[in-house]
Design a protein around this motif. Structure first.
Motif, mmCIF file in Angstrom:
data_model
loop_
_atom_site.group_PDB
_atom_site.id
_atom_site.type_symbol
_atom_site.label_atom_id
_atom_site.label_comp_id
_atom_site.label_asym_id
_atom_site.label_seq_id
_atom_site.Cartn_x
_atom_site.Cartn_y
_atom_site.Cartn_z
ATOM 1 N N ALA A 24 -22.712 19.171 -13.199
ATOM 2 C CA ALA A 24 -23.289 19.860 -12.044
ATOM 3 C C ALA A 24 -24.665 19.303 -11.701
ATOM 4 C CB ALA A 24 -23.384 21.363 -12.315
ATOM 5 N N VAL A 25 -25.484 19.041 -12.703
ATOM 6 C CA VAL A 25 -26.820 18.485 -12.444
ATOM 7 C C VAL A 25 -26.713 17.083 -11.861
ATOM 8 C CG1 VAL A 25 -28.912 17.636 -13.596
ATOM 9 C CG2 VAL A 25 -28.039 19.910 -14.117
ATOM 10 N N SER A 26 -25.841 16.264 -12.429
ATOM 11 C CA SER A 26 -25.667 14.901 -11.902
ATOM 12 C C SER A 26 -25.175 14.917 -10.461
ATOM 13 C CB SER A 26 -24.687 14.121 -12.768
ATOM 14 O OG SER A 26 -25.219 13.902 -14.043
ATOM 15 N N LEU A 27 -24.200 15.756 -10.171
ATOM 16 C CA LEU A 27 -23.686 15.851 -8.801
ATOM 17 C C LEU A 27 -24.743 16.402 -7.846
ATOM 18 C CD1 LEU A 27 -20.029 17.078 -9.343
ATOM 19 C CD2 LEU A 27 -20.783 14.875 -8.440
ATOM 20 N N THR A 28 -25.512 17.371 -8.300
ATOM 21 C CA THR A 28 -26.572 17.924 -7.448
ATOM 22 C C THR A 28 -27.592 16.851 -7.086
ATOM 23 O OG1 THR A 28 -26.283 20.087 -8.471
ATOM 24 C CG2 THR A 28 -28.348 19.711 -7.301
ATOM 25 N N ILE A 29 -27.968 16.057 -8.059
ATOM 26 C CA ILE A 29 -28.929 14.973 -7.785
ATOM 27 C C ILE A 29 -28.337 13.985 -6.792
ATOM 28 C CG2 ILE A 29 -30.100 12.978 -8.803
ATOM 29 C CD1 ILE A 29 -30.510 14.679 -11.319
ATOM 30 N N LEU B 271 -25.867 14.431 -4.583
ATOM 31 C CA LEU B 271 -25.551 14.987 -3.270
ATOM 32 C C LEU B 271 -26.786 15.396 -2.468
ATOM 33 C CD1 LEU B 271 -22.409 17.123 -4.167
ATOM 34 C CD2 LEU B 271 -22.489 14.891 -3.033
ATOM 35 N N THR B 272 -27.889 15.659 -3.122
ATOM 36 C CA THR B 272 -29.092 16.080 -2.394
ATOM 37 C C THR B 272 -30.061 14.927 -2.120
ATOM 38 O OG1 THR B 272 -30.190 16.708 -4.457
ATOM 39 C CG2 THR B 272 -28.978 18.437 -3.274
ATOM 40 N N ALA C 16 -29.590 10.569 -12.039
ATOM 41 C CA ALA C 16 -28.332 11.298 -12.196
ATOM 42 C C ALA C 16 -27.662 10.963 -13.518
ATOM 43 C CB ALA C 16 -27.394 10.981 -11.030
#
Length: 179
Positions: free
Chosen positions: A80-85, A87-88, A101
């Motif tokens: 989730a943290v990797s995807l958040t980085i 995608l944002t 990420a």
């Protein structure tokens, strides 16, 4: 641990026995390292017995790893943290964003695993397993009961576990002779 030798499924009884042998082996190894009780071979023989017991338990079912829940939570948090980085970020394909990420995911995953692990129940303090005068006798009795149950099982794989338990029962007296 329950007092009933025949309590529970064989796999669970073997897993509990494996945990006890592992704790005794680690205790004996730590004592050897600090030279409180010099013992060069006993803990290695206990570790070999633990390996055989764990192998026998594995024959009864794949089962889930011991701490699968916290491992899964850590992996999901890291993803989730990797995807958040990714995608944002304005430029997701830039090297600093990719490195952030890639680096943040495992760090967050390990932090979540460690944090959840702090809340596990602690064992009640008592004499170390290696000092318990009834350790070997009780463990031998429990393993013999598991071997007897494995020998009469219909599954060939389960009957093969009795051989693994037999090898563990050979290693236990050898470890006790070294104490």
């Amino acid at each position: 641990m329950s007092d009933d030798v025949f309590g529970g499924e064989v796999e669970h009884r073997l897993r509990r026995a494996s945990a006890r042998v592992r704790a005794a082996s680690l205790d004996a190894q730590a004592r050897d390292w600090v030279a409180e009780r010099p013992d060069r071979v006993g803990f290695a023989r206990l570790a070999q017995a633990d390996y055989e017991i764990d192998r026998a338990a594995g024959r009864f079912g794949a089962g889930l790893p011991p701490h699968w829940g916290r491992t899964l939570a850590g992996m999901l948090a890291g993803a989730a943290v990797s995807l958040t980085i990714l995608l944002t970020a304005r430029q997701a394909a830039s090297l600093p964003v990719l490195l952030a990420a890639i680096g943040a995911g495992p760090v967050v995953a390990q932090a979540v695993i460690s944090f959840i692990g702090r809340f596990r129940p602690r064992p009640t303090p008592g004499p170390p397993a290696i000092d318990d005068p009834y350790f070997h006798g009780d463990l031998t009795r429990r393993l013999e009961a598991c071997a007897a149950a494995a020998r009469v099982d219909r599954s060939e794989e389960h009957r093969a576990a009795a051989d693994d338990i037999g090898r563990a029962l050979i290693w236990l007296p050898a470890a006790r002779a070294e104490e």
